[in-house]
Scaffold this motif. Structure first.
Motif, PDB file in Angstrom:
ATOM      1  N   UNK A  89       5.458 -15.641   5.650  1.00 47.79           N
ATOM      2  CA  UNK A  89       4.965 -15.396   4.291  1.00 47.79           C
ATOM      3  C   UNK A  89       3.540 -14.850   4.320  1.00 47.79           C
ATOM      4  N   UNK A  90       2.743 -15.423   5.218  1.00 44.21           N
ATOM      5  CA  UNK A  90       1.356 -14.955   5.365  1.00 44.21           C
ATOM      6  C   UNK A  90       1.328 -13.512   5.867  1.00 44.21           C
ATOM      7  N   UNK A  91       2.147 -13.221   6.861  1.00 44.30           N
ATOM      8  CA  UNK A  91       2.192 -11.862   7.432  1.00 44.30           C
ATOM      9  C   UNK A  91       2.712 -10.865   6.402  1.00 44.30           C
ATOM     10  N   UNK A  92       3.717 -11.264   5.633  1.00 39.96           N
ATOM     11  CA  UNK A  92       4.243 -10.395   4.571  1.00 39.96           C
ATOM     12  C   UNK A  92       3.136 -10.032   3.589  1.00 39.96           C
ATOM     13  N   UNK A  93       2.320 -11.021   3.210  1.00 38.83           N
ATOM     14  CA  UNK A  93       1.211 -10.751   2.302  1.00 38.83           C
ATOM     15  C   UNK A  93       0.198  -9.793   2.912  1.00 38.83           C
ATOM     16  N   UNK A  94      -0.076 -10.006   4.208  1.00 46.99           N
ATOM     17  CA  UNK A  94      -1.058  -9.173   4.918  1.00 46.99           C
ATOM     18  C   UNK A  94      -0.590  -7.709   4.989  1.00 46.99           C
ATOM     19  N   UNK A  95       0.690  -7.510   5.278  1.00 47.72           N
ATOM     20  CA  UNK A  95       1.208  -6.148   5.477  1.00 47.72           C
ATOM     21  C   UNK A  95       1.610  -5.501   4.152  1.00 47.72           C
ATOM     22  N   UNK A  96       2.490  -6.149   3.427  1.00 45.76           N
ATOM     23  CA  UNK A  96       3.093  -5.489   2.270  1.00 45.76           C
ATOM     24  C   UNK A  96       2.422  -5.826   0.940  1.00 45.76           C
ATOM     25  N   UNK A  97       1.589  -6.843   0.921  1.00 44.85           N
ATOM     26  CA  UNK A  97       0.842  -7.182  -0.287  1.00 44.85           C
ATOM     27  C   UNK A  97       1.741  -7.384  -1.498  1.00 44.85           C
ATOM     28  N   UNK A  98       1.293  -6.828  -2.616  1.00 43.88           N
ATOM     29  CA  UNK A  98       1.974  -6.991  -3.896  1.00 43.88           C
ATOM     30  C   UNK A  98       3.421  -6.496  -3.831  1.00 43.88           C
ATOM     31  N   UNK A  99       3.633  -5.334  -3.216  1.00 46.45           N
ATOM     32  CA  UNK A  99       4.980  -4.749  -3.140  1.00 46.45           C
ATOM     33  C   UNK A  99       5.951  -5.694  -2.439  1.00 46.45           C
ATOM     34  N   UNK A 100       5.488  -6.314  -1.377  1.00 45.67           N
ATOM     35  CA  UNK A 100       6.342  -7.251  -0.651  1.00 45.67           C
ATOM     36  C   UNK A 100       6.684  -8.468  -1.503  1.00 45.67           C
ATOM     37  N   UNK A 101       5.679  -8.992  -2.200  1.00 48.98           N
ATOM     38  CA  UNK A 101       5.925 -10.166  -3.046  1.00 48.98           C
ATOM     39  C   UNK A 101       6.959  -9.862  -4.130  1.00 48.98           C
ATOM     40  N   UNK A 102       6.897  -8.654  -4.689  1.00 51.10           N
ATOM     41  CA  UNK A 102       7.860  -8.264  -5.726  1.00 51.10           C
ATOM     42  C   UNK A 102       9.289  -8.233  -5.199  1.00 51.10           C
ATOM     43  N   UNK A 103       9.454  -7.712  -3.984  1.00 51.48           N
ATOM     44  CA  UNK A 103      10.796  -7.680  -3.383  1.00 51.48           C
ATOM     45  C   UNK A 103      11.339  -9.100  -3.252  1.00 51.48           C
ATOM     46  N   UNK A 104      10.506  -9.977  -2.697  1.00 56.01           N
ATOM     47  CA  UNK A 104      10.925 -11.366  -2.494  1.00 56.01           C
ATOM     48  C   UNK A 104      11.294 -12.019  -3.839  1.00 56.01           C
ATOM     49  N   UNK A 122      -2.228  -0.528   4.349  1.00 57.01           N
ATOM     50  CA  UNK A 122      -2.805  -1.875   4.231  1.00 57.01           C
ATOM     51  C   UNK A 122      -3.344  -2.406   5.559  1.00 57.01           C
ATOM     52  N   UNK A 123      -2.664  -2.086   6.658  1.00 60.55           N
ATOM     53  CA  UNK A 123      -3.104  -2.631   7.956  1.00 60.55           C
ATOM     54  C   UNK A 123      -4.061  -1.687   8.674  1.00 60.55           C
ATOM     55  N   UNK A 124      -4.430  -0.584   8.027  1.00 56.53           N
ATOM     56  CA  UNK A 124      -5.500   0.220   8.601  1.00 56.53           C
ATOM     57  C   UNK A 124      -5.143   1.614   9.100  1.00 56.53           C
ATOM     58  N   UNK A 125      -3.880   2.027   8.936  1.00 53.81           N
ATOM     59  CA  UNK A 125      -3.548   3.405   9.307  1.00 53.81           C
ATOM     60  C   UNK A 125      -4.244   4.348   8.327  1.00 53.81           C
ATOM     61  N   UNK A 126      -4.662   5.503   8.816  1.00 54.73           N
ATOM     62  CA  UNK A 126      -5.208   6.515   7.932  1.00 54.73           C
ATOM     63  C   UNK A 126      -4.067   7.330   7.321  1.00 54.73           C
ATOM     64  N   UNK A 127      -4.243   7.812   6.079  1.00 54.11           N
ATOM     65  CA  UNK A 127      -3.185   8.603   5.442  1.00 54.11           C
ATOM     66  C   UNK A 127      -2.699   9.759   6.321  1.00 54.11           C
ATOM     67  N   UNK A 128      -3.613  10.389   7.054  1.00 52.40           N
ATOM     68  CA  UNK A 128      -3.216  11.528   7.888  1.00 52.40           C
ATOM     69  C   UNK A 128      -2.258  11.095   9.003  1.00 52.40           C
ATOM     70  N   UNK A 129      -2.433   9.854   9.496  1.00 54.78           N
ATOM     71  CA  UNK A 129      -1.516   9.386  10.543  1.00 54.78           C
ATOM     72  C   UNK A 129      -0.106   9.217   9.986  1.00 54.78           C
TER      73      UNK A 129
END
Lengths: 127, 127, 127, 127, 127, 127
Positions: free
Chosen positions: D9-24, D84-91
C-alpha cells in the motif's frame, strides 16, 4: 455432405492443396467437427465471396497472420496458398515487409523466415 | 528536409490526406521525431516501393489493423486511406469480414464498426 | 551506403554482435531491403538517440518482447544485446519477472526460459 | 492487514499516487480481492525487489503497456508513475518512440497520445 | 516456507502434477523467486478461491491460453491440469473449438494440436 | 432462411438478448452477411453443440475476451450473456480475476471494469 462442405472442400484444395488436406486429416481423430467448420466456413463461405479476388484474399491473410505473429504454421500454409492462387513471391515479401510498420520488425522478420521456408520447399529459393 | 522526408510527406498527403496531417500535427509538441519517422519510414520508404500497388498496400494494412484489434484510430485512418487511393467500400468490407476467420468475430465486428464511422464521415452511408 | 546505414551497421555490431550479423545475413537472398531497414531505422536512428542510455534501451526492449510473447528469437537476440551493452544478468531477470504483472505468468516464464538459453550459451549458467 | 499488504500500500502510494488509490477504491464494491492482490503482489512483492531501481521499473512497464496496446488506462497510470518516481518526460517519450520498432507505429502513436494526456494533466504540456 | 507457499505447493501438485513440478524445478537456478510467486499467487491464492470449481477454473485457463496463442507450453500444462482435476477430454476440445469464434481458426487449430500432443502422452489417443 | 440461421437466431436471443439483437441490427446497412455469419456459425453451430453447458460456454468466452483485452464491447455482451444463461455474478468475477494470472493485471482490471458497467446496467450494483 452438404453443399457448403462440397464447395468448401474444392476451394480448400484449390488454395491450400496438399498442406490444407494434411491439416484436415490431422483433425479427424481429435476434432473432426473443427475440420468440418474449417471447410464450411472459411472455404465454403468466405473464400467463395465476390468483391475481392483470391490473390488479394491470400495477401490480406498473409498480412494478418504476420502481424498477429502467433500462428506460424497457418502463415506458412497461406504463403503456399498465395503462391498457389497466382501471387508472385515478391508480392508476398512486399506484404510481409510492410508489416514492420504496423506490427513491428520482429513480426516482419519472423514472417520473412516463414516465407523463406516455404520458398525453399517449393524450390523458389536454394537453401 | 531530406529527400525521404519530402517524398514521404507527399505520399502521406496522397494516402491519408487530412487525417494524416492531423496525426503529424498532433505530435509536434510532444514527439516531433516520431512524426518525422512516420513520414520518412512508412511513407518515405515502404509506400514508395514497387511490387504492390497502393490499393493492395492499403487493404493489407486494413487487414492487419483489424486483426490486431488494438489500434482503432489508425484503422480508421487507413480505411480513409484505402478509399483515398481508389479501393471500393465493398473491398474494404470484404477484407474486414475475412478477418473473422483469422482473428475471430469480435475483431471483425470492431473493424466493421470502424468502417461504418468512416463511411458515415464520407457520406457513403447515412447515420 | 548512406550515413544512416553506416552508423546503423556499427551500432548493430555493438549491440547484437554475431547474432545481429546472422539475422542480416539470413535476409540477403529473400528480403535484403528489410535487412537494410533494420540497420537504418532501429539501429541507424532509434538506438542513436540521446535521452536514454543503451542499457535502459535494451531493458525496455526485453520487457516489450517478453510481454508480446510471440517473438522468442528476437527476445534472445536482445537478451544477448542487453548483456553486450553492460546490463547485469540479474537486471535482465528482474525485468522479465516484472512482466508477470503486466502480461501474465506464461509470458514471464517463457521470457525466463529464453534468458536461460542465452545465459547457457554465454557460460553464465551451466546446462 | 499482513506485512505484504502494508508495504504494498505504501509503495502503491509512492509510485501511483492518487491514480493508484482511485483504482483500488473503484474495485471495492465489485472485486475487493483483486484490489488486495494488486497491492500485495505487484506492489508488495515485485516493486519491493532489489536489482532494478524504480525509474527503470517504471520505464520497462511503460514499454510493455505501450507494446501490448490494449490497456491505455494502465499505461496512463504508469506514465504518471514514471514521472512520480523521478523519470524525466523525455525518457518516457524515448521509451514509447522505441516501441515503434518492436510493436509497430500504431502502438507507439497511441503511447505518445497517452503520454500527451498525462503531460497535459500535470501541466508539463499546454493543451 | 509460509502458509501460502505450502498450500500453493500442494495445489500445484494436485492440478499440474509432474509437469508443474518440472517447471518449478527448471526455474531454480535462474529465477527461483518467480517459482515462488507461481506457487504463492496462482496456486496459493487464485486456485484456493471459492466461487468456481477447479474443473471450470482449468477450462477457462485453457480458453485464455488458446485465445492468446503465444504460450503453447503453458497451454499443454493446463490441458494436463484440466484432465487431472476431472475434466473429460471432450470438454477440453469443446472449449478449444469455441475459441475459433473469439480468436480465429488458427488459434483454435493450434489449441487442438496442443491437446493432441497431451492426449497422446496420456494414451487417450494413439499417435 | 436456412435451418442453421433459424436455430442460431433463437440461440442468440436466448444468450445475448437485446444486446445481441442490436449488434445484428447495426450490421444491416454495412455488412449484413457478417450478421448472418454471426448467427449461423457461433450461434447456429458452436453454441448448439453438446459436451459443454451454456454457463461454462459463456464463462470460457468471458475468460478469452478478458485475456485478449482488445474487444471490450463484445466482453460486455458476453458478461450479459453469462448472466442471462444463469451464471452468478460472483462466477463472472472469479473468471476475470483469474485472468490476472494468465494475461496480467491490466487485462483483469479492465475486465472487472467491464463487469462493473454491466452489473450497474442490470441493477446488480449501484453506481
Amino acid at each position: 455432405m452438404n453443399e457448403r462442405y462440397e464447395r468448401g472442400l474444392e476451394k480448400l484444395g484449390e488454395i491450400d492443396g496438399e498442406a490444407g488436406r494434411k491439416v484436415i486429416e490431422s483433425l479427424q481423430d481429435i476434432a473432426p467437427d473443427l475440420a468440418r467448420y474449417v471447410i464450411e466456413f472459411p472455404f465454403g463461405e468466405i473464400y467463395q465471396r465476390k468483391g475481392l479476388d483470391l490473390t488479394t484474399r491470400e495477401l490480406v491473410t498473409v498480412a494478418a497472420l504476420t502481424a498477429l505473429g502467433n500462428c506460424q504454421p497457418q502463415l506458412k500454409v497461406h504463403i503456399h496458398g498465395a503462391l498457389n492462387v497466382g501471387c508472385r513471391p515478391e508480392q508476398v515479401i512486399e506484404v510481409i515487409i510492410q508489416m514492420a510498420v504496423y506490427a513491428g520488425f520482429p513480426a516482419a522478420l519472423n514472417g520473412v523466415f516463414a516465407a523463406k521456408d516455404v520458398f525453399c520447399e517449393r524450390g523458389i529459393l536454394q537453401k
